[in-house]
Design a protein around this motif. Structure first.
Motif, PDB file in Angstrom:
ATOM      1  N   VAL A  48       6.968  -6.151   2.238  1.00 27.80           N
ATOM      2  CA  VAL A  48       5.962  -5.748   3.219  1.00 27.80           C
ATOM      3  C   VAL A  48       4.992  -6.916   3.326  1.00 27.80           C
ATOM      4  CG1 VAL A  48       4.084  -4.166   3.770  1.00 27.80           C
ATOM      5  CG2 VAL A  48       6.187  -3.287   2.735  1.00 27.80           C
TER       6      VAL A  48
ATOM      7  N   ALA B 140       0.537  -5.457   5.873  1.00 25.92           N
ATOM      8  CA  ALA B 140      -0.265  -4.571   5.027  1.00 25.92           C
ATOM      9  C   ALA B 140      -1.722  -4.542   5.495  1.00 25.92           C
ATOM     10  CB  ALA B 140      -0.184  -5.029   3.571  1.00 25.92           C
TER      11      ALA B 140
ATOM     12  N   LYS C  13       5.110   1.041   0.801  1.00 21.38           N
ATOM     13  CA  LYS C  13       4.093   1.693   1.635  1.00 21.38           C
ATOM     14  C   LYS C  13       3.674   3.040   1.047  1.00 21.38           C
ATOM     15  CE  LYS C  13       4.269  -0.880   5.784  1.00 21.38           C
ATOM     16  NZ  LYS C  13       3.914  -0.898   7.212  1.00 21.38           N
TER      17      LYS C  13
ATOM     18  N   LEU D  55       0.032   2.884   2.490  1.00 22.66           N
ATOM     19  CA  LEU D  55       0.004   2.231   3.801  1.00 22.66           C
ATOM     20  C   LEU D  55       0.723   3.101   4.826  1.00 22.66           C
ATOM     21  CD1 LEU D  55       0.910  -1.386   2.639  1.00 22.66           C
ATOM     22  CD2 LEU D  55      -1.365  -0.539   3.251  1.00 22.66           C
TER      23      LEU D  55
END
Length: 398
Positions: free
Chosen positions: A229, A234, A295, A300
């Motif tokens: 990621v 992010a 995530k 996230l």
């Protein structure tokens, strides 16, 4: 007169016989012949010889009617069943069709909030969406929030701390930790306590090729450490609201790091699953499952297009679990999704942001760079020079 009656009866009987044979074959012919004989015999039995065809007497007429009844019985017994009407067949089909299971409230709310099914999904086999294992990456998508990307305003690499820290305090920086983890036949630099990786072989996941890694100027870049990621991704999906220590932990978390082909890592940039996927199709399930795990781990969110892309890939591997021991708790009815992160050490106090080197500045040695608070220096940054990067890996004053 009798001849006229006979001709009429014969013509009617012939028409009946043709109709029976054309519709039901031999059984139909028997039915029509039996019906004709019954009608003629019954008529003769009632009317008598003088008034009905050529049957002499009521007794013979009654016998002919009995024979006709026998013909009707045999024809009816051997006739095939008639096909149902469209209405009755429709009712039978509706009665035997197994109804699909109604979606759970969690699935409904997840579908409504995340818009994970693209418009073309109506043609997708239902089995690909419902047979996910309860602890699989596909099932865990239900806890991931969906929003649009936040602005990239304010993002810099420095927001996630200096590159490749020693956040686990094992004496080695994160880049070397990941190289040591992902390379085989790794050779370490003497006197570094098994930290600095000089060479090794990488089974590169994004391409499926094998890459030989050799540390040095012009060769180290062949293998780079990818943030699965991306840091910019992010930043735009929740990280800009974090404390600096949490962002530094994110940037150095082994769950989010892979040793990969350098040029391909540069081509990926900050793309998410909606805009970039590994060329190696055999690795795509593992790749998006790792993105999802990261995530979930850090709370996230995903964009609608990103979640759609991940769901489409995970439908091809519905039993694949999340990597790294990451779990996702299913939310209680009416509550927001709650990730269940892995146990983590208490965060260190937020470090003071490192000053950026001024353009055109040079440093006589690494001691001067450290005193200015800008070490380590990366190739391309102001103040970097090859004389400070003695091992030629692109990072000076490590």
């Amino acid at each position: 007169m009798r001849w006229i009656v006979f001709a009429i009866v014969a013509a009617v009987a012939l028409l009946f016989e043709i109709a029976g044979l054309s519709s039901l074959g031999i059984p139909g012919g028997l039915l029509m012949a039996g019906l004709t004989l019954f009608l003629v015999g019954a008529g003769a039995a009632i009317a008598g010889h003088a008034r009905w065809a050529f049957i002499a007497g009521r007794k013979i007429g009654a016998g002919v009617a009995v024979v006709g009844l026998l013909g009707l019985g045999v024809g009816a017994a051997t006739a095939p069943p008639t096909s149902p009407t469209s209405a009755s067949s429709g009712v039978r089909a509706a009665a035997t069709t197994v109804p699909s299971a109604a979606p759970s409230s969690a699935a409904r709310s997840g579908a409504a909030s995340s818009s994970t099914v693209p418009s073309s999904s109506a043609a997708r086999p239902a089995a690909a969406t419902v047979h996910a294992a309860p602890s699989s990456a596909l099932a865990a998508l239900a806890v991931v929030a969906v929003k649009g990307r936040a602005p990239r305003t304010g993002y810099t690499r420095g927001q996630f701390g200096p590159a490749w820290q020693d956040v686990d305090h094992n004496g080695c920086d994160t880049r070397n930790d990941i190289l040591a983890r992902d390379l085989t036949r790794a050779v370490f630099k003497a006197g570094t306590h098994g930290c600095v990786v000089l060479s090794g072989t990488l089974a590169e996941p994004y391409t499926g090729r094998t890459i030989s890694f050799v540390r040095g100027q012009g060769t180290s870049e062949a293998v780079q450490i990818d943030h699965v990621v991306a840091l910019s991704d992010a930043w735009q999906t929740g990280a800009q609201g974090w404390a600096a220590s949490r962002r530094a932990a994110f940037a150095n978390d082994p769950l989010n790091l892979l040793a990969v082909d350098g040029p391909l890592n540069m081509a990926k940039g900050d793309g998410d699953a909606a805009t970039w996927l590994p060329p190696n199709r055999g690795y795509r399930c593992s790749y998006v499952a790792r993105q999802e795990a990261v995530k979930i781990e850090y709370g996230l969110w995903m964009t609608p297009a990103e979640k759609d892309a991940i769901a489409a890939i995970l439908r091809t591997c519905p039993a694949l679990p999340l990597p790294g021991g990451v779990l996702a708790r299913r939310p209680a009815a009416g509550s927001a999704p709650v990730p269940a992160p892995r146990p983590a050490p208490a965060p260190a106090p937020d470090p003071a942001p490192a000053p950026a080197p001024a353009a055109g500045v040079t440093y006589a040695n690494c001691a001067a760079a450290r005193a200015a608070g800008v070490a380590p220096l990366h190739r391309g940054q102001p103040g970097y020079s090859t004389k400070l990067d003695r091992d030629g890996d692109g990072v000076a004053c490590e």
